[in-house]
Write a protein that holds these residues in place. Structure first.
Motif, PDB file in Angstrom:
ATOM      1  N   ILE A  74       9.679  41.700  32.636  1.00  0.00           N
ATOM      2  CA  ILE A  74       9.143  43.029  32.351  1.00  0.00           C
ATOM      3  C   ILE A  74       7.628  43.026  32.462  1.00  0.00           C
ATOM      4  O   ILE A  74       7.014  43.920  33.078  1.00  0.00           O
ATOM      5  CB  ILE A  74       9.571  43.489  30.945  1.00  0.00           C
ATOM      6  CG1 ILE A  74      11.094  43.657  30.868  1.00  0.00           C
ATOM      7  CG2 ILE A  74       8.880  44.804  30.574  1.00  0.00           C
ATOM      8  CD1 ILE A  74      11.626  44.722  31.790  1.00  0.00           C
ATOM      9  N   LEU A  75       6.980  42.025  31.896  1.00  0.00           N
ATOM     10  CA  LEU A  75       5.518  41.967  31.910  1.00  0.00           C
ATOM     11  C   LEU A  75       4.986  41.759  33.324  1.00  0.00           C
ATOM     12  O   LEU A  75       3.986  42.352  33.717  1.00  0.00           O
ATOM     13  CB  LEU A  75       5.026  40.842  30.993  1.00  0.00           C
ATOM     14  CG  LEU A  75       5.373  40.971  29.503  1.00  0.00           C
ATOM     15  CD1 LEU A  75       4.823  39.781  28.721  1.00  0.00           C
ATOM     16  CD2 LEU A  75       4.818  42.270  28.937  1.00  0.00           C
ATOM     17  N   GLN A  76       5.644  40.918  34.105  1.00  0.00           N
ATOM     18  CA  GLN A  76       5.145  40.567  35.427  1.00  0.00           C
ATOM     19  C   GLN A  76       5.313  41.685  36.444  1.00  0.00           C
ATOM     20  O   GLN A  76       4.495  41.812  37.358  1.00  0.00           O
ATOM     21  CB  GLN A  76       5.862  39.312  35.939  1.00  0.00           C
ATOM     22  CG  GLN A  76       5.480  38.040  35.211  1.00  0.00           C
ATOM     23  CD  GLN A  76       6.327  36.851  35.641  1.00  0.00           C
ATOM     24  OE1 GLN A  76       7.145  36.956  36.553  1.00  0.00           O
ATOM     25  NE2 GLN A  76       6.149  35.725  34.968  1.00  0.00           N
ATOM     26  N   TYR A  77       6.362  42.498  36.312  1.00  0.00           N
ATOM     27  CA  TYR A  77       6.653  43.511  37.331  1.00  0.00           C
ATOM     28  C   TYR A  77       6.476  44.939  36.824  1.00  0.00           C
ATOM     29  O   TYR A  77       6.869  45.878  37.500  1.00  0.00           O
ATOM     30  CB  TYR A  77       8.078  43.318  37.855  1.00  0.00           C
ATOM     31  CG  TYR A  77       8.250  41.996  38.568  1.00  0.00           C
ATOM     32  CD1 TYR A  77       7.844  41.836  39.891  1.00  0.00           C
ATOM     33  CD2 TYR A  77       8.775  40.894  37.915  1.00  0.00           C
ATOM     34  CE1 TYR A  77       7.967  40.612  40.535  1.00  0.00           C
ATOM     35  CE2 TYR A  77       8.907  39.662  38.550  1.00  0.00           C
ATOM     36  CZ  TYR A  77       8.503  39.533  39.858  1.00  0.00           C
ATOM     37  OH  TYR A  77       8.622  38.320  40.496  1.00  0.00           O
ATOM     38  N   SER A  78       5.846  45.091  35.665  1.00  0.00           N
ATOM     39  CA  SER A  78       5.680  46.425  35.085  1.00  0.00           C
ATOM     40  C   SER A  78       4.847  47.332  35.981  1.00  0.00           C
ATOM     41  O   SER A  78       5.168  48.513  36.172  1.00  0.00           O
ATOM     42  CB  SER A  78       5.045  46.323  33.696  1.00  0.00           C
ATOM     43  OG  SER A  78       3.815  45.614  33.763  1.00  0.00           O
ATOM     44  N   TYR A  79       3.776  46.804  36.569  1.00  0.00           N
ATOM     45  CA  TYR A  79       2.906  47.643  37.387  1.00  0.00           C
ATOM     46  C   TYR A  79       3.604  48.081  38.679  1.00  0.00           C
ATOM     47  O   TYR A  79       3.370  49.181  39.181  1.00  0.00           O
ATOM     48  CB  TYR A  79       1.594  46.922  37.706  1.00  0.00           C
ATOM     49  CG  TYR A  79       1.730  45.465  38.028  1.00  0.00           C
ATOM     50  CD1 TYR A  79       2.011  45.035  39.319  1.00  0.00           C
ATOM     51  CD2 TYR A  79       1.584  44.501  37.035  1.00  0.00           C
ATOM     52  CE1 TYR A  79       2.141  43.696  39.616  1.00  0.00           C
ATOM     53  CE2 TYR A  79       1.714  43.153  37.330  1.00  0.00           C
ATOM     54  CZ  TYR A  79       1.990  42.757  38.616  1.00  0.00           C
ATOM     55  OH  TYR A  79       2.131  41.420  38.913  1.00  0.00           O
ATOM     56  N   VAL A  80       4.485  47.226  39.220  1.00  0.00           N
ATOM     57  CA  VAL A  80       5.245  47.623  40.402  1.00  0.00           C
ATOM     58  C   VAL A  80       6.216  48.752  40.048  1.00  0.00           C
ATOM     59  O   VAL A  80       6.395  49.703  40.827  1.00  0.00           O
ATOM     60  CB  VAL A  80       5.999  46.420  40.988  1.00  0.00           C
ATOM     61  CG1 VAL A  80       6.909  46.856  42.142  1.00  0.00           C
ATOM     62  CG2 VAL A  80       5.030  45.365  41.477  1.00  0.00           C
ATOM     63  N   LEU A  81       6.829  48.668  38.879  1.00  0.00           N
ATOM     64  CA  LEU A  81       7.759  49.723  38.456  1.00  0.00           C
ATOM     65  C   LEU A  81       7.031  51.044  38.252  1.00  0.00           C
ATOM     66  O   LEU A  81       7.554  52.113  38.585  1.00  0.00           O
ATOM     67  CB  LEU A  81       8.470  49.300  37.168  1.00  0.00           C
ATOM     68  CG  LEU A  81       9.275  48.002  37.229  1.00  0.00           C
ATOM     69  CD1 LEU A  81       9.959  47.734  35.884  1.00  0.00           C
ATOM     70  CD2 LEU A  81      10.302  48.048  38.349  1.00  0.00           C
ATOM     71  N   ILE A  82       5.815  50.991  37.697  1.00  0.00           N
ATOM     72  CA  ILE A  82       5.023  52.208  37.512  1.00  0.00           C
ATOM     73  C   ILE A  82       4.696  52.835  38.869  1.00  0.00           C
ATOM     74  O   ILE A  82       4.812  54.051  39.054  1.00  0.00           O
ATOM     75  CB  ILE A  82       3.740  51.891  36.719  1.00  0.00           C
ATOM     76  CG1 ILE A  82       4.096  51.483  35.282  1.00  0.00           C
ATOM     77  CG2 ILE A  82       2.801  53.100  36.708  1.00  0.00           C
ATOM     78  CD1 ILE A  82       2.930  50.939  34.488  1.00  0.00           C
ATOM     79  N   LYS A 184      -4.010  44.245  25.158  1.00  0.00           N
ATOM     80  CA  LYS A 184      -2.742  44.505  24.459  1.00  0.00           C
ATOM     81  C   LYS A 184      -1.905  45.568  25.168  1.00  0.00           C
ATOM     82  O   LYS A 184      -0.694  45.643  24.950  1.00  0.00           O
ATOM     83  CB  LYS A 184      -3.022  44.938  23.014  1.00  0.00           C
ATOM     84  CG  LYS A 184      -3.363  43.787  22.080  1.00  0.00           C
ATOM     85  CD  LYS A 184      -3.538  44.273  20.657  1.00  0.00           C
ATOM     86  CE  LYS A 184      -3.866  43.103  19.727  1.00  0.00           C
ATOM     87  NZ  LYS A 184      -4.077  43.557  18.336  1.00  0.00           N
ATOM     88  N   VAL A 185      -2.536  46.386  25.998  1.00  0.00           N
ATOM     89  CA  VAL A 185      -1.785  47.401  26.754  1.00  0.00           C
ATOM     90  C   VAL A 185      -0.674  46.747  27.560  1.00  0.00           C
ATOM     91  O   VAL A 185       0.440  47.276  27.672  1.00  0.00           O
ATOM     92  CB  VAL A 185      -2.730  48.183  27.676  1.00  0.00           C
ATOM     93  CG1 VAL A 185      -1.941  49.097  28.605  1.00  0.00           C
ATOM     94  CG2 VAL A 185      -3.722  48.998  26.857  1.00  0.00           C
ATOM     95  N   ALA A 186      -0.958  45.573  28.132  1.00  0.00           N
ATOM     96  CA  ALA A 186       0.021  44.897  28.991  1.00  0.00           C
ATOM     97  C   ALA A 186       0.624  43.659  28.367  1.00  0.00           C
ATOM     98  O   ALA A 186       1.672  43.190  28.830  1.00  0.00           O
ATOM     99  CB  ALA A 186      -0.625  44.512  30.320  1.00  0.00           C
ATOM    100  N   THR A 187       0.009  43.118  27.334  1.00  0.00           N
ATOM    101  CA  THR A 187       0.505  41.860  26.761  1.00  0.00           C
ATOM    102  C   THR A 187       0.893  41.974  25.290  1.00  0.00           C
ATOM    103  O   THR A 187       1.354  40.991  24.705  1.00  0.00           O
ATOM    104  CB  THR A 187      -0.552  40.754  26.905  1.00  0.00           C
ATOM    105  OG1 THR A 187      -1.748  41.134  26.205  1.00  0.00           O
ATOM    106  CG2 THR A 187      -0.891  40.514  28.368  1.00  0.00           C
ATOM    107  N   GLY A 188       0.707  43.145  24.680  1.00  0.00           N
ATOM    108  CA  GLY A 188       1.004  43.299  23.257  1.00  0.00           C
ATOM    109  C   GLY A 188       2.475  43.571  22.996  1.00  0.00           C
ATOM    110  O   GLY A 188       3.232  43.971  23.885  1.00  0.00           O
ATOM    111  N   PHE A 189       2.889  43.353  21.740  1.00  0.00           N
ATOM    112  CA  PHE A 189       4.286  43.543  21.329  1.00  0.00           C
ATOM    113  C   PHE A 189       4.328  44.267  19.990  1.00  0.00           C
ATOM    114  O   PHE A 189       3.419  44.130  19.159  1.00  0.00           O
ATOM    115  CB  PHE A 189       5.005  42.201  21.179  1.00  0.00           C
ATOM    116  CG  PHE A 189       5.158  41.440  22.462  1.00  0.00           C
ATOM    117  CD1 PHE A 189       6.309  41.557  23.220  1.00  0.00           C
ATOM    118  CD2 PHE A 189       4.147  40.610  22.924  1.00  0.00           C
ATOM    119  CE1 PHE A 189       6.456  40.857  24.400  1.00  0.00           C
ATOM    120  CE2 PHE A 189       4.287  39.906  24.100  1.00  0.00           C
ATOM    121  CZ  PHE A 189       5.434  40.031  24.846  1.00  0.00           C
TER     122      PHE A 189
END
Length: 418
Positions: A74-82, A184-189
């Motif tokens: 999810i973290l690695q491909y989130s920007y591609v999904l967006i 934290k926008v991309a790595t926070g939980f």
């Protein structure tokens, strides 16, 4: 000499003649087959996704299903999904956007210069990146919608233009690091909000709400089709589909709950998916996008303001590219002149694998996201297996080719059956 009356067709218990019953059976069979083929086209990507996940789970001895690895996908491909969410709307309208990777680099560069170099607050950097995305979308939308230059040419020029601007803004050097609030926008939980013994109960609650929302939405869609006397799948098959989706979603939530909790970027993705699904399916703008891609001449004659719609399509793509740029720069904790290379190809591939038609007029937001996840699972699985990058590229290319070939085959078969 007496003549005998012509033989009468023997009636069936329902009062129909055998010929009429045979014809009704034939029509019913055709309806069932049409329903099956339509469902196959709509649901084929989901079946393929489950098969790919199961295949790599076997090939990696379950390592691909490890909770930590699921979170990393999810973290690695989130920007591609967006990017895929915006790209599928562009493709539905019959266009293409080759500039999104360069826009990711430029928006991340603007944010980095303002936050890291100039000392602006982290949230001001995010707003500046979004504003840059809006301006880029207006620039490209103007040339496509009002000047009439094909989107392929405009965005090809944009790919070069914005890449050069990103290099100028960064002065051809990388900038890092961002403040912790930005990353934290991309790595926070979100973890521990509702407690849990060895797991995050909040993540499981979100999973349950997602399943309930999907079940209610699917049931309402089914009832609407029944009211308009449109063919629907059998009720047992309908229930089975909901059960399968619920099982997959809850398994996914369980994996996240036993890792680090609910990623913040997943919340951003969920909001975008729900929002844009409503826009494309339930709003006038969404229907107009499909109309333009399906038949431009008919849409124009029907009163659709084609120029205005096309303009806002590219403004929207610019905004989502900026969001992807923020997520990517936050994950990499910096901005690089070469950021976003080939992102446009990944987003386009996700859309076509997810069921979008090459000629426009067909596609869904959810399908594009699942297509992106399918590519992500394949890439992650091959990496875990130690497959060379060259072989990974070959496999991705073949999958994309087969997906488009399947779309072309469906169109030809539908045309032949008319």
């Amino acid at each position: 000499m007496t003549t005998s009356a012509p033989p009468q067709s023997e009636e069936t218990p329902s009062g129909q003649t055998e010929a009429a019953a045979s014809e009704a059976l034939k029509v019913g069979t055709n309806d069932v087959w049409a329903l099956f083929t339509r469902n196959l086209r709509q649901s084929g990507i989901y079946i393929a996704f489950v098969v790919i996940v199961a295949l790599f789970a076997i090939l990696t001895d379950g390592l691909s299903l490890n909770p930590t690895n699921v979170t990393n996908i999810i973290l690695q491909y989130s920007y591609v999904l967006i990017l895929a969410i915006g790209m599928v709307i562009v493709i539905i309208a019959g266009h293409i956007d080759l500039s999104v990777g360069s826009v990711v680099a430029l928006t991340g560069a603007v944010s980095a210069v303002l936050v890291i170099k100039e000392g602006w607050p982290w949230w001001a950097g995010i707003l500046a990146a979004l504003a840059t995305g809006v301006l880029i979308g207006c620039w490209q939308g103007f040339w496509v919608a009002y000047v009439g230059i094909p989107a392929f040419i405009v965005t090809l020029a944009g790919m070069l233009l914005f890449r050069g601007l990103a290099q100028e803004v960064l002065d051809n050097i990388s900038l890092s690091p961002f403040p912790p609030q930005y990353t934290k926008v991309a790595t926070g939980f979100l973890n521990g909000l509702l407690g849990g013994n060895g797991y995050d109960a909040f993540t499981l609650l979100i999973g349950v709400l997602a399943v309930v929302g999907y079940a209610v939405s699917t049931f309402r869609t089914r009832m609407a089709r029944v009211r308009y006397q449109q063919p629907v799948e059998s009720f047992p098959l309908f229930v089975a589909r909901i059960v399968v989706v619920a099982a997959v979603v809850m398994w996914f939530a369980w994996q996240l709950a036993h890792a680090r909790g609910l990623p913040i970027v997943l919340i951003i993705l969920a909001v975008l998916i729900l929002g844009y699904s409503l826009v494309t399916n339930r709003t006038v703008f969404g229907r107009q996008v499909y109309a333009i891609g399906g038949n431009l001449a008919a849409a124009t004659l029907s009163g659709v303001k084609v120029r205005v719609v096309n303009f806002w399509i590219f403004v929207n793509m610019g905004v989502l590219s900026a969001v992807a740029g923020i997520v990517f720069s936050a994950r990499s904790n910096g901005a690089q002149p070469a950021a976003g290379l080939s992102f446009e190809l990944d987003a386009i591939a996700a859309c076509f694998i997810g069921g979008a038609a090459v000629t426009g007029g067909v596609g869904t937001v959810v399908g594009a996201v699942v297509g992106g996840l399918l590519v992500g699972v394949m890439s992650n699985g091959m990496q875990l297996m130690g497959v060379d990058q060259s072989i990974q590229a070959v496999v991705k290319g073949l999958v994309l080719l087969l997906a488009v070939a399947f779309d072309v085959y469906n169109k030809r078969r539908a045309g032949a059956s008319r």
